[in-house]
Design a protein around this motif. Structure first.
Motif, PDB file in Angstrom:
ATOM      1  N   ALA A 186     -17.558 -53.693   5.725  1.00 24.75           N
ATOM      2  CA  ALA A 186     -17.924 -54.402   6.433  1.00 24.75           C
ATOM      3  C   ALA A 186     -17.358 -54.800   7.577  1.00 24.75           C
ATOM      4  CB  ALA A 186     -18.783 -55.742   6.043  1.00 24.75           C
ATOM      5  N   ARG A 187     -17.628 -54.664   8.974  1.00 26.97           N
ATOM      6  CA  ARG A 187     -16.828 -55.055   9.794  1.00 26.97           C
ATOM      7  C   ARG A 187     -16.573 -56.427  10.156  1.00 26.97           C
ATOM      8  NH1 ARG A 187     -21.055 -52.551  14.402  1.00 26.97           N
ATOM      9  NH2 ARG A 187     -21.561 -50.981  12.586  1.00 26.97           N
ATOM     10  N   TYR A 188     -15.583 -56.802  10.856  1.00 21.43           N
ATOM     11  CA  TYR A 188     -15.438 -58.357  11.274  1.00 21.43           C
ATOM     12  C   TYR A 188     -16.040 -58.650  12.454  1.00 21.43           C
ATOM     13  CZ  TYR A 188     -11.628 -58.098   7.411  1.00 21.43           C
ATOM     14  OH  TYR A 188     -11.044 -58.038   6.516  1.00 21.43           O
ATOM     15  N   PRO A 189     -16.531 -59.990  12.633  1.00 20.58           N
ATOM     16  CA  PRO A 189     -17.099 -60.385  13.751  1.00 20.58           C
ATOM     17  C   PRO A 189     -16.090 -60.497  14.835  1.00 20.58           C
ATOM     18  CG  PRO A 189     -17.911 -61.495  11.867  1.00 20.58           C
ATOM     19  CD  PRO A 189     -16.878 -60.713  11.467  1.00 20.58           C
ATOM     20  N   SER A 190     -16.319 -60.015  16.192  1.00 19.64           N
ATOM     21  CA  SER A 190     -15.403 -60.147  17.105  1.00 19.64           C
ATOM     22  C   SER A 190     -15.762 -61.598  17.872  1.00 19.64           C
ATOM     23  CB  SER A 190     -15.730 -59.074  18.151  1.00 19.64           C
ATOM     24  OG  SER A 190     -16.929 -59.141  18.801  1.00 19.64           O
ATOM     25  N   PHE A 191     -14.658 -61.886  18.748  1.00 23.97           N
ATOM     26  CA  PHE A 191     -14.876 -63.311  19.230  1.00 23.97           C
ATOM     27  C   PHE A 191     -16.232 -63.163  20.356  1.00 23.97           C
ATOM     28  CE2 PHE A 191     -14.541 -65.752  23.035  1.00 23.97           C
ATOM     29  CZ  PHE A 191     -14.217 -67.093  22.638  1.00 23.97           C
ATOM     30  N   LYS A 192     -16.310 -62.176  20.909  1.00 28.88           N
ATOM     31  CA  LYS A 192     -17.677 -61.715  21.717  1.00 28.88           C
ATOM     32  C   LYS A 192     -18.872 -61.620  20.886  1.00 28.88           C
ATOM     33  CE  LYS A 192     -19.838 -58.448  24.903  1.00 28.88           C
ATOM     34  NZ  LYS A 192     -19.646 -56.882  25.424  1.00 28.88           N
ATOM     35  N   GLY A 193     -18.616 -61.153  19.601  1.00 30.02           N
ATOM     36  CA  GLY A 193     -19.910 -61.249  18.873  1.00 30.02           C
ATOM     37  C   GLY A 193     -20.240 -62.762  18.382  1.00 30.02           C
ATOM     38  N   ILE A 194     -18.987 -63.511  17.999  1.00 29.31           N
ATOM     39  CA  ILE A 194     -19.173 -64.698  17.666  1.00 29.31           C
ATOM     40  C   ILE A 194     -20.250 -65.787  18.807  1.00 29.31           C
ATOM     41  CG2 ILE A 194     -18.238 -66.837  16.839  1.00 29.31           C
ATOM     42  CD1 ILE A 194     -16.142 -65.157  15.360  1.00 29.31           C
ATOM     43  N   MET A 195     -19.626 -65.479  19.857  1.00 25.35           N
ATOM     44  CA  MET A 195     -20.150 -66.132  21.024  1.00 25.35           C
ATOM     45  C   MET A 195     -21.773 -65.696  21.179  1.00 25.35           C
ATOM     46  SD  MET A 195     -17.914 -68.216  21.555  1.00 25.35           S
ATOM     47  CE  MET A 195     -18.525 -69.015  23.300  1.00 25.35           C
ATOM     48  N   ALA A 196     -21.970 -64.359  21.160  1.00 25.33           N
ATOM     49  CA  ALA A 196     -23.114 -63.892  21.392  1.00 25.33           C
ATOM     50  C   ALA A 196     -24.332 -64.355  20.439  1.00 25.33           C
ATOM     51  CB  ALA A 196     -23.223 -62.408  21.529  1.00 25.33           C
ATOM     52  N   ALA A 197     -23.725 -64.641  19.061  1.00 26.22           N
ATOM     53  CA  ALA A 197     -24.707 -64.928  17.996  1.00 26.22           C
ATOM     54  C   ALA A 197     -25.087 -66.332  18.406  1.00 26.22           C
ATOM     55  CB  ALA A 197     -23.830 -65.089  16.727  1.00 26.22           C
ATOM     56  N   LYS A 198     -24.396 -67.292  19.028  1.00 28.20           N
ATOM     57  CA  LYS A 198     -25.057 -68.608  19.079  1.00 28.20           C
ATOM     58  C   LYS A 198     -26.656 -68.442  20.331  1.00 28.20           C
ATOM     59  CE  LYS A 198     -20.580 -70.537  19.130  1.00 28.20           C
ATOM     60  NZ  LYS A 198     -19.368 -71.414  20.040  1.00 28.20           N
ATOM     61  N   LYS A 199     -26.707 -67.477  21.104  1.00 30.73           N
ATOM     62  CA  LYS A 199     -27.733 -67.275  21.782  1.00 30.73           C
ATOM     63  C   LYS A 199     -28.628 -66.405  21.377  1.00 30.73           C
ATOM     64  CE  LYS A 199     -24.874 -67.657  25.931  1.00 30.73           C
ATOM     65  NZ  LYS A 199     -24.510 -66.949  27.326  1.00 30.73           N
TER      66      LYS A 199
END
Length: 261
Positions: A186-199
């Motif tokens: 499984a891929r690791y969440p990127s910082f961009k992905g973590i921030m995008a998940a909030k929206k």
């Protein structure tokens, strides 16, 4: 029309924590940290790969659990899923796999799906039967325990590895699949992905939304019951065999006495 993929995930107690039972003989989820089940991460990963290969797909992650279960959804969203569905109702507490499969099936139907992806088992219950129960309730084919999976032209195909043989299996969509821990890291969440998940949107459902009677789930609706729970005894120091020329003989006698040989 885009491919609708629903991934079933579970929020489970950390396996490295001190896990125990609560007073009602259910798993104590309050005194230990929880996280997205590691085996479900493989399901999320394969769903994302299928979506990427399709070029026109939407990945929804779905979980059933208390408020903290949103952490599992956030992890999956940060990996790249598009949206989430959280089924949360106090009456669900204590549900067995039969009730859970009914709840998940109702939520999947309400969400809409072409393909449902599950991990091979949860890391707390480890039963591994929910995908099959889910397929039965949805009235669609199941293609389970896959180490490879792909979707093309309305058909899901995959490889199932057994102890003595490998099978190539397939089913027409809509369908339910489960993937093993050999399907791909499984891929690791990127910082961009973590921030995008909030929206990203997270829909909340309860039993009323799903048209499920509270008496059919939870402890009252369980097909089995735990009568008593006994804590595992603490480890002892064990038996030390000093080798003064007879160590092998003593070891053999010990193993024979314990009926290991």
């Amino acid at each position: 029309m885009s491919l609708r993929i629903v991934v079933c995930v579970k929020y489970v107690p950390d396996a490295t924590g001190d896990r125990r039972f609560a007073e009602d003989a259910t798993t104590d989820r309050e005194s230990v940290d929880g996280l997205l089940s590691e085996l479900d991460e493989y399901g999320v990963e394969q769903a994302l790969r299928i979506a990427e290969a399709s070029g026109d797909a939407e990945v929804t992650v779905l979980t059933v659990g208390p408020d903290d279960a949103k952490d599992a959804l956030r992890k999956a969203l940060s990996m790249g899923a598009d949206k989430a569905v959280h089924v949360n109702d106090d009456d669900i507490h204590g549900s067995d796999v039969m009730a859970t499969s009914a709840i998940v099936a109702a939520a999947v139907e309400k969400t809409g799906f072409d393909l449902v992806v599950c991990g091979m088992a949860s890391t707390d219950g480890t039963m591994g039967v929910l995908p099959a129960l889910l397929a039965e309730r949805l009235g669609v084919p199941q293609v389970t325990l896959l180490s490879e999976v792909a979707v093309r032209d309305g058909v899901v195909t995959g490889r199932r590895d057994g102890d003595s043989a490998t099978e190539q299996v397939q089913a027409a969509l809509p369908a339910v699949v489960s993937v093993t821990d050999q399907s791909g890291e499984a891929r690791y969440p990127s910082f961009k992905g973590i921030m995008a998940a909030k929206k990203k949107p997270v829909a909340s459902l309860d039993l009323d939304d799903l048209g499920i009677d509270a008496e059919a789930v939870g402890l009252a609706g369980a097909w089995s019951a735990v009568d008593s729970v006994t804590a595992r005894p603490a480890r002892t120091a064990g038996t030390i065999v000093k080798d003064e020329g007879e160590g092998g003989k003593q070891l053999a006698e010990f193993l024979a006495a314990q009926k290991f040989v």
